[in-house]
Design a protein around this motif. Sequence first.
Motif, PDB file in Angstrom:
ATOM      1  N   ASN A   8       0.806  -1.113   0.002  1.00  0.00           N
ATOM      2  CA  ASN A   8      -0.020   0.172   0.118  1.00  0.00           C
ATOM      3  C   ASN A   8       0.838   1.286  -0.030  1.00  0.00           C
ATOM      4  N   LEU A   9       0.832   2.171  -1.101  1.00  0.00           N
ATOM      5  CA  LEU A   9       1.622   3.316  -1.167  1.00  0.00           C
ATOM      6  C   LEU A   9       1.471   4.503  -0.050  1.00  0.00           C
ATOM      7  N   ASN A  10      -0.011   4.422   0.592  1.00  0.00           N
ATOM      8  CA  ASN A  10      -0.195   5.271   1.554  1.00  0.00           C
ATOM      9  C   ASN A  10       0.417   4.886   2.931  1.00  0.00           C
ATOM     10  N   THR A  11       0.705   3.539   3.294  1.00  0.00           N
ATOM     11  CA  THR A  11       1.097   3.256   4.282  1.00  0.00           C
ATOM     12  C   THR A  11       2.489   2.604   4.371  1.00  0.00           C
ATOM     13  N   GLY A  12       2.932   2.159   3.074  1.00  0.00           N
ATOM     14  CA  GLY A  12       4.099   1.846   2.954  1.00  0.00           C
ATOM     15  C   GLY A  12       4.455   0.366   3.404  1.00  0.00           C
ATOM     16  N   ARG A  13       3.251  -0.288   3.786  1.00  0.00           N
ATOM     17  CA  ARG A  13       3.174  -1.553   4.438  1.00  0.00           C
ATOM     18  C   ARG A  13       2.243  -2.538   3.479  1.00  0.00           C
ATOM     19  N   ARG A  33      19.596   0.719  -6.171  1.00  0.00           N
ATOM     20  CA  ARG A  33      20.492   1.658  -6.941  1.00  0.00           C
ATOM     21  C   ARG A  33      19.684   2.831  -7.565  1.00  0.00           C
ATOM     22  N   MET A  34      18.391   2.521  -7.658  1.00  0.00           N
ATOM     23  CA  MET A  34      17.456   3.679  -8.216  1.00  0.00           C
ATOM     24  C   MET A  34      16.854   4.469  -7.187  1.00  0.00           C
ATOM     25  N   ILE A  35      17.426   4.554  -6.106  1.00  0.00           N
ATOM     26  CA  ILE A  35      16.413   4.834  -5.106  1.00  0.00           C
ATOM     27  C   ILE A  35      16.393   6.595  -5.348  1.00  0.00           C
ATOM     28  N   LYS A  36      17.137   7.161  -5.703  1.00  0.00           N
ATOM     29  CA  LYS A  36      16.997   8.620  -6.063  1.00  0.00           C
ATOM     30  C   LYS A  36      15.889   8.960  -7.123  1.00  0.00           C
ATOM     31  N   LEU A  37      15.818   7.955  -8.054  1.00  0.00           N
ATOM     32  CA  LEU A  37      14.576   8.175  -8.855  1.00  0.00           C
ATOM     33  C   LEU A  37      13.215   7.663  -8.474  1.00  0.00           C
ATOM     34  N   ILE A  38      13.388   6.681  -7.389  1.00  0.00           N
ATOM     35  CA  ILE A  38      12.059   6.350  -6.629  1.00  0.00           C
ATOM     36  C   ILE A  38      11.536   7.582  -5.815  1.00  0.00           C
ATOM     37  N   ARG A  39      12.512   8.365  -5.189  1.00  0.00           N
ATOM     38  CA  ARG A  39      12.046   9.543  -4.519  1.00  0.00           C
ATOM     39  C   ARG A  39      11.686  10.400  -5.047  1.00  0.00           C
ATOM     40  N   LYS A  40      12.053  10.593  -6.307  1.00  0.00           N
ATOM     41  CA  LYS A  40      11.385  11.757  -6.897  1.00  0.00           C
ATOM     42  C   LYS A  40       9.921  11.198  -7.819  1.00  0.00           C
ATOM     43  N   ARG A  41      10.067   9.864  -8.112  1.00  0.00           N
ATOM     44  CA  ARG A  41       8.488   9.393  -8.874  1.00  0.00           C
ATOM     45  C   ARG A  41       7.620   9.363  -7.705  1.00  0.00           C
ATOM     46  N   TYR A  42       7.766   8.750  -6.596  1.00  0.00           N
ATOM     47  CA  TYR A  42       6.795   8.440  -5.619  1.00  0.00           C
ATOM     48  C   TYR A  42       6.954   9.433  -4.449  1.00  0.00           C
ATOM     49  N   ARG A  43       7.304  10.796  -4.645  1.00  0.00           N
ATOM     50  CA  ARG A  43       7.406  11.641  -3.658  1.00  0.00           C
ATOM     51  C   ARG A  43       6.008  12.142  -2.941  1.00  0.00           C
ATOM     52  N   ASP A  44       4.846  11.651  -3.451  1.00  0.00           N
ATOM     53  CA  ASP A  44       3.758  12.065  -2.986  1.00  0.00           C
ATOM     54  C   ASP A  44       3.205  10.914  -2.198  1.00  0.00           C
ATOM     55  N   TYR A  45       3.908   9.908  -1.946  1.00  0.00           N
ATOM     56  CA  TYR A  45       3.807   8.724  -0.871  1.00  0.00           C
ATOM     57  C   TYR A  45       5.171   8.537  -0.037  1.00  0.00           C
ATOM     58  N   PRO A  46       5.192   9.371   0.654  1.00  0.00           N
ATOM     59  CA  PRO A  46       6.564   9.393   1.849  1.00  0.00           C
ATOM     60  C   PRO A  46       6.750   7.947   2.549  1.00  0.00           C
ATOM     61  N   ASN A  47       5.724   7.603   2.864  1.00  0.00           N
ATOM     62  CA  ASN A  47       5.731   6.068   3.651  1.00  0.00           C
ATOM     63  C   ASN A  47       6.341   5.073   2.746  1.00  0.00           C
ATOM     64  N   PHE A  48       6.019   5.070   1.391  1.00  0.00           N
ATOM     65  CA  PHE A  48       6.157   4.069   0.401  1.00  0.00           C
ATOM     66  C   PHE A  48       7.757   4.355   0.120  1.00  0.00           C
ATOM     67  N   VAL A  49       8.325   5.575   0.051  1.00  0.00           N
ATOM     68  CA  VAL A  49       9.549   5.995  -0.097  1.00  0.00           C
ATOM     69  C   VAL A  49      10.284   5.484   0.981  1.00  0.00           C
ATOM     70  N   ALA A  50       9.995   5.562   2.091  1.00  0.00           N
ATOM     71  CA  ALA A  50      10.629   4.996   3.391  1.00  0.00           C
ATOM     72  C   ALA A  50      10.686   3.585   3.435  1.00  0.00           C
ATOM     73  N   ALA A  51       9.779   2.750   3.054  1.00  0.00           N
ATOM     74  CA  ALA A  51       9.884   1.409   2.936  1.00  0.00           C
ATOM     75  C   ALA A  51      10.713   0.966   1.827  1.00  0.00           C
ATOM     76  N   MET A  52      10.822   1.869   0.607  1.00  0.00           N
ATOM     77  CA  MET A  52      11.958   1.497  -0.331  1.00  0.00           C
ATOM     78  C   MET A  52      13.161   1.597   0.028  1.00  0.00           C
ATOM     79  N   GLU A  53      13.573   2.722   0.859  1.00  0.00           N
ATOM     80  CA  GLU A  53      14.907   3.242   1.703  1.00  0.00           C
ATOM     81  C   GLU A  53      15.487   2.166   2.482  1.00  0.00           C
ATOM     82  N   GLY A  54      14.382   1.564   3.167  1.00  0.00           N
ATOM     83  CA  GLY A  54      14.766   0.380   4.233  1.00  0.00           C
ATOM     84  C   GLY A  54      14.671  -0.956   3.715  1.00  0.00           C
ATOM     85  N   ARG A  55      14.446  -1.124   2.572  1.00  0.00           N
ATOM     86  CA  ARG A  55      13.754  -2.377   1.932  1.00  0.00           C
ATOM     87  C   ARG A  55      15.010  -3.554   2.192  1.00  0.00           C
ATOM     88  N   ALA A  56      16.390  -3.258   1.806  1.00  0.00           N
ATOM     89  CA  ALA A  56      17.364  -4.112   1.944  1.00  0.00           C
ATOM     90  C   ALA A  56      17.542  -4.452   3.291  1.00  0.00           C
TER      91      ALA A  56
END
Length: 282
Positions: free
Chosen positions: A117-122, A195-218
Amino acid sequence: MKTGLVLEGGALRAIFSSGVCDGLLDGGVMTDYVIGVSAGIAYGVSYVSRQPRRNLEVVTRFAPDRRYMGLRNLADRDNRSYFGLKFAYGTIPNELVPFDYDAFEAFPGEVEAVVTNLNTGRADYLPVPRRDEEAVVLQASCAMPLLFPIFKIHGQPYLDGGIGDAIPWQRALDKCDRVIVVLTRPRSYRRKPDRMIKLIRKRYRDYPNFVAAMEGRAEAYNRDRAELFQAEREGRLLVVAPKSTLGVSRTERDTEKLRLLWAEGYQTAVDRMEAIRDYLRG
């Protein structure tokens, strides 16, 4: 005693899981509950419908086909995915390599797909509809960031389930007494930061919880695998993993490599069949 099967994602690397599932089918092993992520569940429904080697036919016929996957699909404004969505999730199962909806519907157990869920990042856990000829839930579970559009289901925006819960073994243990977990990476594998985290931050900037999940994914994935293997050592579940992925990529086109990885999965299931049966019997 309720039994469960967990199928990790990995796009075309999930052909290993299909080999395992086909070995289980040939060995007469069908669990009561199936949950999968991304291609794990997209392929896993053929296990539930009791169609061994169906996924092998799909990938060996269509992996080289540009209608199935390729940059042209991503550039198509009506598709916006590296994979040809109507072709892969509509034309193939409904016309070219028919999916047995009747058998799938007759399965008395439970089938779930993991989506993020992009809204929750969960992770959310959605039942897989028995007669959805557009396979929307499966598409959402497979929707890799940057390579798929966002899917809206019940008003919620979703992408690849592997971000929220890449290996949903704890979900399965909550529902089942005995659980088999099929991985698509060797036991020694450790995920590295995207490796694409910068682009992910830009593309999904409207979904901060999702971006945080991507940043901590590994970190989350590696920690979860460590806990999974600890649960295995404690006898709480059984893990099946490839010794090698044989160099198969998520978007592999080499059909011989795909056949070999399927065969590794199949042989692994055959070799461990007695142990699998003993474990499921408790």
